[in-house]
Design a protein around this motif. Sequence first.
Motif, PDB file in Angstrom:
ATOM      1  N   THR A  59       0.810  -1.224   0.000  1.00 27.13           N
ATOM      2  CA  THR A  59       0.000   0.000   0.000  1.00 27.13           C
ATOM      3  C   THR A  59       0.844   1.275   0.000  1.00 27.13           C
ATOM      4  OG1 THR A  59      -0.178   0.037   2.403  1.00 27.13           O
ATOM      5  CG2 THR A  59      -1.867  -1.165   1.225  1.00 27.13           C
ATOM      6  N   GLN A  60       1.656   1.450   1.044  1.00 26.21           N
ATOM      7  CA  GLN A  60       2.384   2.712   1.185  1.00 26.21           C
ATOM      8  C   GLN A  60       3.381   2.940   0.052  1.00 26.21           C
ATOM      9  OE1 GLN A  60       4.038   3.354   5.160  1.00 26.21           O
ATOM     10  NE2 GLN A  60       5.772   4.403   4.269  1.00 26.21           N
ATOM     11  N   ARG A  62       3.345   1.754  -2.988  1.00 26.80           N
ATOM     12  CA  ARG A  62       2.785   1.738  -4.337  1.00 26.80           C
ATOM     13  C   ARG A  62       1.652   2.751  -4.384  1.00 26.80           C
ATOM     14  NH1 ARG A  62       3.689  -3.348  -7.145  1.00 26.80           N
ATOM     15  NH2 ARG A  62       2.278  -2.453  -8.663  1.00 26.80           N
ATOM     16  N   GLU A  63       1.274   3.147  -5.602  1.00 23.61           N
ATOM     17  CA  GLU A  63       0.107   4.035  -5.711  1.00 23.61           C
ATOM     18  C   GLU A  63      -1.132   3.257  -6.106  1.00 23.61           C
ATOM     19  OE1 GLU A  63       3.023   5.347  -7.713  1.00 23.61           O
ATOM     20  OE2 GLU A  63       3.475   5.832  -5.632  1.00 23.61           O
ATOM     21  N   VAL A  66      -4.819  -0.516  -2.679  1.00 23.51           N
ATOM     22  CA  VAL A  66      -5.387  -0.046  -1.418  1.00 23.51           C
ATOM     23  C   VAL A  66      -5.780  -1.253  -0.571  1.00 23.51           C
ATOM     24  CG1 VAL A  66      -6.237   2.152  -2.346  1.00 23.51           C
ATOM     25  CG2 VAL A  66      -7.723   0.122  -2.381  1.00 23.51           C
ATOM     26  N   GLY A  67      -5.961  -1.015   0.722  1.00 21.45           N
ATOM     27  CA  GLY A  67      -6.235  -2.117   1.641  1.00 21.45           C
ATOM     28  C   GLY A  67      -7.709  -2.284   1.958  1.00 21.45           C
ATOM     29  N   LEU A  68      -8.027  -3.429   2.530  1.00 23.22           N
ATOM     30  CA  LEU A  68      -9.377  -3.736   2.983  1.00 23.22           C
ATOM     31  C   LEU A  68      -9.246  -4.599   4.239  1.00 23.22           C
ATOM     32  CD1 LEU A  68     -12.477  -3.620   2.057  1.00 23.22           C
ATOM     33  CD2 LEU A  68     -12.101  -5.912   1.163  1.00 23.22           C
ATOM     34  N   ASP A  69     -10.208  -4.486   5.142  1.00 22.04           N
ATOM     35  CA  ASP A  69     -10.192  -5.322   6.349  1.00 22.04           C
ATOM     36  C   ASP A  69     -11.630  -5.756   6.593  1.00 22.04           C
ATOM     37  OD1 ASP A  69      -9.884  -6.500   8.794  1.00 22.04           O
ATOM     38  OD2 ASP A  69      -9.260  -4.692   9.856  1.00 22.04           O
ATOM     39  N   GLN A 240     -16.611  -6.501  -2.255  1.00 24.27           N
ATOM     40  CA  GLN A 240     -16.557  -5.048  -2.010  1.00 24.27           C
ATOM     41  C   GLN A 240     -15.908  -4.285  -3.172  1.00 24.27           C
ATOM     42  OE1 GLN A 240     -18.313  -3.709   0.086  1.00 24.27           O
ATOM     43  NE2 GLN A 240     -18.244  -4.622   2.120  1.00 24.27           N
ATOM     44  N   SER A 243     -17.693  -1.022  -4.060  1.00 27.50           N
ATOM     45  CA  SER A 243     -17.602  -0.021  -2.987  1.00 27.50           C
ATOM     46  C   SER A 243     -16.229   0.644  -2.999  1.00 27.50           C
ATOM     47  CB  SER A 243     -17.793  -0.664  -1.612  1.00 27.50           C
ATOM     48  OG  SER A 243     -18.995  -1.355  -1.552  1.00 27.50           O
ATOM     49  N   VAL A 244     -15.194  -0.137  -3.221  1.00 28.84           N
ATOM     50  CA  VAL A 244     -13.849   0.428  -3.236  1.00 28.84           C
ATOM     51  C   VAL A 244     -13.672   1.324  -4.462  1.00 28.84           C
ATOM     52  CG1 VAL A 244     -11.384  -0.102  -3.362  1.00 28.84           C
ATOM     53  CG2 VAL A 244     -12.874  -1.450  -1.864  1.00 28.84           C
ATOM     54  N   THR A 247     -15.113   4.694  -3.868  1.00 29.49           N
ATOM     55  CA  THR A 247     -14.616   5.553  -2.796  1.00 29.49           C
ATOM     56  C   THR A 247     -13.114   5.832  -2.832  1.00 29.49           C
ATOM     57  OG1 THR A 247     -14.272   3.651  -1.322  1.00 29.49           O
ATOM     58  CG2 THR A 247     -16.400   4.741  -1.193  1.00 29.49           C
ATOM     59  N   ALA A 248     -12.329   4.978  -3.507  1.00 32.89           N
ATOM     60  CA  ALA A 248     -10.882   5.041  -3.290  1.00 32.89           C
ATOM     61  C   ALA A 248     -10.099   5.833  -4.331  1.00 32.89           C
ATOM     62  CB  ALA A 248     -10.297   3.634  -3.164  1.00 32.89           C
ATOM     63  N   ARG A 249     -10.785   6.442  -5.291  1.00 37.42           N
ATOM     64  CA  ARG A 249     -10.092   7.211  -6.326  1.00 37.42           C
ATOM     65  C   ARG A 249      -8.982   6.385  -6.976  1.00 37.42           C
ATOM     66  NH1 ARG A 249     -11.274  12.299  -6.766  1.00 37.42           N
ATOM     67  NH2 ARG A 249      -9.226  12.963  -7.503  1.00 37.42           N
TER      68      ARG A 249
ATOM     69  N   ARG B  19     -19.286   6.816   2.231  1.00 37.83           N
ATOM     70  CA  ARG B  19     -18.930   7.616   1.059  1.00 37.83           C
ATOM     71  C   ARG B  19     -17.421   7.696   0.855  1.00 37.83           C
ATOM     72  NH1 ARG B  19     -18.556  13.142   1.432  1.00 37.83           N
ATOM     73  NH2 ARG B  19     -19.785  13.076   3.353  1.00 37.83           N
ATOM     74  N   PHE B  24     -17.795  -0.144   5.363  1.00 32.76           N
ATOM     75  CA  PHE B  24     -18.893  -0.637   4.530  1.00 32.76           C
ATOM     76  C   PHE B  24     -19.655  -1.699   5.313  1.00 32.76           C
ATOM     77  CE2 PHE B  24     -15.347  -0.261   1.213  1.00 32.76           C
ATOM     78  CZ  PHE B  24     -15.708   1.021   0.820  1.00 32.76           C
ATOM     79  N   TYR B  39     -13.983  -2.811   6.942  1.00 36.99           N
ATOM     80  CA  TYR B  39     -13.270  -1.544   6.881  1.00 36.99           C
ATOM     81  C   TYR B  39     -12.718  -1.354   5.470  1.00 36.99           C
ATOM     82  CZ  TYR B  39     -13.827  -1.267  11.866  1.00 36.99           C
ATOM     83  OH  TYR B  39     -14.385  -1.178  13.123  1.00 36.99           O
ATOM     84  N   ALA B  44      -9.341   0.752   7.026  1.00 37.10           N
ATOM     85  CA  ALA B  44      -8.335  -0.276   7.294  1.00 37.10           C
ATOM     86  C   ALA B  44      -7.030   0.365   7.762  1.00 37.10           C
ATOM     87  CB  ALA B  44      -8.115  -1.133   6.057  1.00 37.10           C
TER      88      ALA B  44
END
Lengths: 610, 610
Positions: A59-60, A62-63, A66-69, A240, A243-244, A247-249, B19, B24, B39, B44
Amino acid sequence: MAQAKENERMEKIVSLCKRRGFIFQSSEIYGGINGFWDYGPLGAELKRNVKDYWWRTMTQQREDVVGLDASIIMHPMVWKASGHLETFSDPMSTCRQCKKLVRSDQIWPIVIESSWARAIAELVPGGTVNTGQLVNWAKGKGQRIAPNLALVRNPEVTISWISERIQKNPAPFEAKELLQYVATEQFNQTGLVLPCPHCGGELTEPRPFNLMFKTHTGPVESEENVAYLRPETAQAIFVQFKSVVATARQKVPFGICQIGKAFRNEITPRNFIFRSREFEQMELEFFIPPDEIVAALAGDLAGVRGEGHPGEPQPNWGWQIWHKYWVEERLRFYESIGLPRTSLKEYWQKPDELAHYAKATVDILFDFPFGTEELEGVAARGNFDLSQHEKFSGESMDYFDEVAREAWKKFDESKKQELREDYREKKYDSLVRKGLELGEAKAQAEKESSDYFDKLAKGLYTPHVIEPSAGVDRLMLALIAQAFNEEEVTDEKGNKETRVVMKFHPRIAPIKVGVFPLLKNRPELVAKALEVKRLLQPHMSVFYDDTGAIGRRYRRQDEAGTPFGVTIDFDTLGENSALKDTVTLRDRDTMKQERVKIDDLVPLLISKVR
Amino acid sequence: MAQAKENERMEKIVSLCKRRGFIFQSSEIYGGINGFWDYGPLGAELKRNVKDYWWRTMTQQREDVVGLDASIIMHPMVWKASGHLETFSDPMSTCRQCKKLVRSDQIWPIVIESSWARAIAELVPGGTVNTGQLVNWAKGKGQRIAPNLALVRNPEVTISWISERIQKNPAPFEAKELLQYVATEQFNQTGLVLPCPHCGGELTEPRPFNLMFKTHTGPVESEENVAYLRPETAQAIFVQFKSVVATARQKVPFGICQIGKAFRNEITPRNFIFRSREFEQMELEFFIPPDEIVAALAGDLAGVRGEGHPGEPQPNWGWQIWHKYWVEERLRFYESIGLPRTSLKEYWQKPDELAHYAKATVDILFDFPFGTEELEGVAARGNFDLSQHEKFSGESMDYFDEVAREAWKKFDESKKQELREDYREKKYDSLVRKGLELGEAKAQAEKESSDYFDKLAKGLYTPHVIEPSAGVDRLMLALIAQAFNEEEVTDEKGNKETRVVMKFHPRIAPIKVGVFPLLKNRPELVAKALEVKRLLQPHMSVFYDDTGAIGRRYRRQDEAGTPFGVTIDFDTLGENSALKDTVTLRDRDTMKQERVKIDDLVPLLISKVR
């Protein structure tokens, strides 16, 4: 012999893990629970460091990830869509005699490990046995070798009989071959199935047993409240996905990663933490456009399926290049935490080994003490998962790609036509293979192809996915096995002794540095050592130890895998004024010591442990 | 009105979480699953930062706490010993009419929320109703108000009837009081229980419903294979206490901490992520010697039970001081991640509220939008847990304390005698309360006291424990609620607008810094911005954004809670030569901007986000 040596190595590793607090059996005071393990203080830190580093690199650093939990318990429809409810199972047989359950595809290994089989193997080390005689002997006793296995029923009699025969009359079978012959060849010839490895009894036909742990949500244990503990973390990512995206651009190609627990009700958990019932996964789903879109973006189909090392991500990469890229990234990750390339193998699954939805899968294997086994799988899964969830949930998994739409507009018509025909042909072939009548297959292929390309023209598609999926616990075992070293060294008094040292990469080592006052009973040494400890503590995990001879303290940290040791001695205090405010810095692996200024310690150590 | 405002605030928070990808609903595409949450990318990261910081403050920054990472599924005997199998339950009733299940202690709140009750409340805002008339009216219709609640059975008729009566004849009851009267007073007077809040039917007697999720290990669903998902992480720590003592080179007083998932099959999950069925805990069990040993170590009993702020740990601390110390430590932790003292309350449980094994419990409460609720409990649990596991496993939980043994040897005989008598008296009282005949109680108290002090003299005891136990998810909600701010600001064009800003402490913020080239279409700005991004990326989480007006980009990061924004403009490139290689650094909370040299960025930002 090699086998025995490896078993011995494995036993030493398990013993060290318990003795030093890396890994304990779960609920040990209650006799343990099969397939569950706890990480003790050192193990918990090691595991955290590995997971944190994986997360940071994903995550950090790379661009495009993104993460999920997500939760462990999800809606049961998730597992219907993913296929786990239908097909995530092992074949099981029950013994009609002793009522035990056995995994049908694992009977032979258990037969080999049975006490009677081992007794025979020991009797004839490199020796030979005449199986024909054995079979005849059994018949003479009114017994058949299978399935009511005489060998099993009367192991003592059998073994003594074999033993006598061997001494009298060496014959053409080696012991292992004999066993194999008795247990498989013989049965195959007579059309019989393998016997129960526990009692030799007859087994039922194999039936599928689902590996998901089942529970119920809410107070009533009814069918409508059934829920499962997730058998993998991946599905939450697919569920998800929209949803990601919202929201995550992030834009395709991009990935969603997750670390978390998963559960599989394994019938025979084994090899320490390698195959347990509760385990942790680190998974990435990296979403990419379908190759038709990539062709439009690249202006051509050429180059989309490249060869060799892929280098940095490019917009014209097709799935095959992305797949190779992720295999390479994962190998680099393992190298960066202390598993050398030479300890790893890439295994490209053959077409007939692939899961039906997979386009390609590479297993990254590691040489464990008990054999070469999978550490991670990197699979190209097409758009199977997202499509399944679209089908079962009724929610569209279409992704809108503005850049792709513009590229498609400008794309060469003849090339579009080529892709269209190729797509339709493949669809047609697949439908025919599924048993559709030719005319019907043609019509359906036509329609599906047309729908697909209509959507592409609008920039809409269901992304494909590359999935690098790693098991945290088997990685822990690999790291521990790789780090475990026994070396012969000479102690201060000139005696030879065995040094056990865990050569963890400093980046993942549970403790980064040990701090030692040379003597415990000199307050000025202790005070200075505590000062050094407090200096380092905000930046890394420090272990302060003032008990016992300095050599013993070093050894203790060697076993814990601590890469650096700092000793405060009289020179530190200024006995030798040139060395005032310096300490000795000992390297765990080389055991070499150098003199370092206290002021230089923090930046020096940070650069080594990050 | 206050209620409505708080609900509105809560709705805004839930909406922002969805949003912006903090939280979620689990399995949303399948309609969700009650009591489970995921999350998203920002959530997350926030959660990881909170957990990491807790872990670091517990383990790395202290010498007296080590970590553990135990399995979620443990041996079922663990839950028998802990008492969870017997007593971890809620009272449940079934409706004989509609067959629905309700939690018996939550019927009244559901009645209040029922559609018919709300309809009445709306009809008579501040108005009054004569309940006697209502009851008589029901009787006249051949109905009783309870349990076959006329109000429920025929809500339209009832409401219109009440409505007419109110207009004609204002009477002494307000609507809420009426409801309360109808639903409770009335039933209590007539000896009836509360009606089913769904249909007004008769409820069965309440029965306990165990909150643990049940599953089975291995292929057979039999009683002997039953297992439970842990309802708390704490028990694993007690179960592995001796393993940790044997391996971690720690001496009492010391602690074992753990972060991990736990599961409770709540009948009515509610308040977003506050009470869910799957959640995460951060728990510490801090083991201390019994007060008798502390008295010996201190040479006296005085000072063992101190007052006021305890300061740094001392060897003469009794359990009460340790308990206060941990309450203070935990409050400091919350402050250090952005929950001001004023948002927190300490609630000392009253003697009759304490669990039977607890000596004292402090609830740390937070002002959530839906009310003041528990964030963490800090309990002094005596040696209840270790003793229970000793009893059920047969494994001794005795800890050998050499220092204590030596102190005990030298301890004043008359003071030992005093402690002995005190211990025996208390034991005697407790046995009498349990119903033992006086003579028997005396003999047993004598024996237990004698065994206990014989062991103490050998330096052997079962440690006592202080347990700070925090819920990660409710902490997440507290941090999000605390961070959520709506401010009126004036934009670049002088228009007033509402700024939504998540004022997370930089230490826990999901993204630490946004990097923005002033303009996207100027390659030299973009190149420099990417250079700055790459400079910061190894040290912290960076978000690069070049889309839209700079003000909009700031606003987006305000909503994500990113504490710093770095903008690369023409001055950075040297248009104003004095400002070459400087950037603007914007502070999220003050919105002030300062000019900072690129070379100073890394150390400056690191100092602010660690």
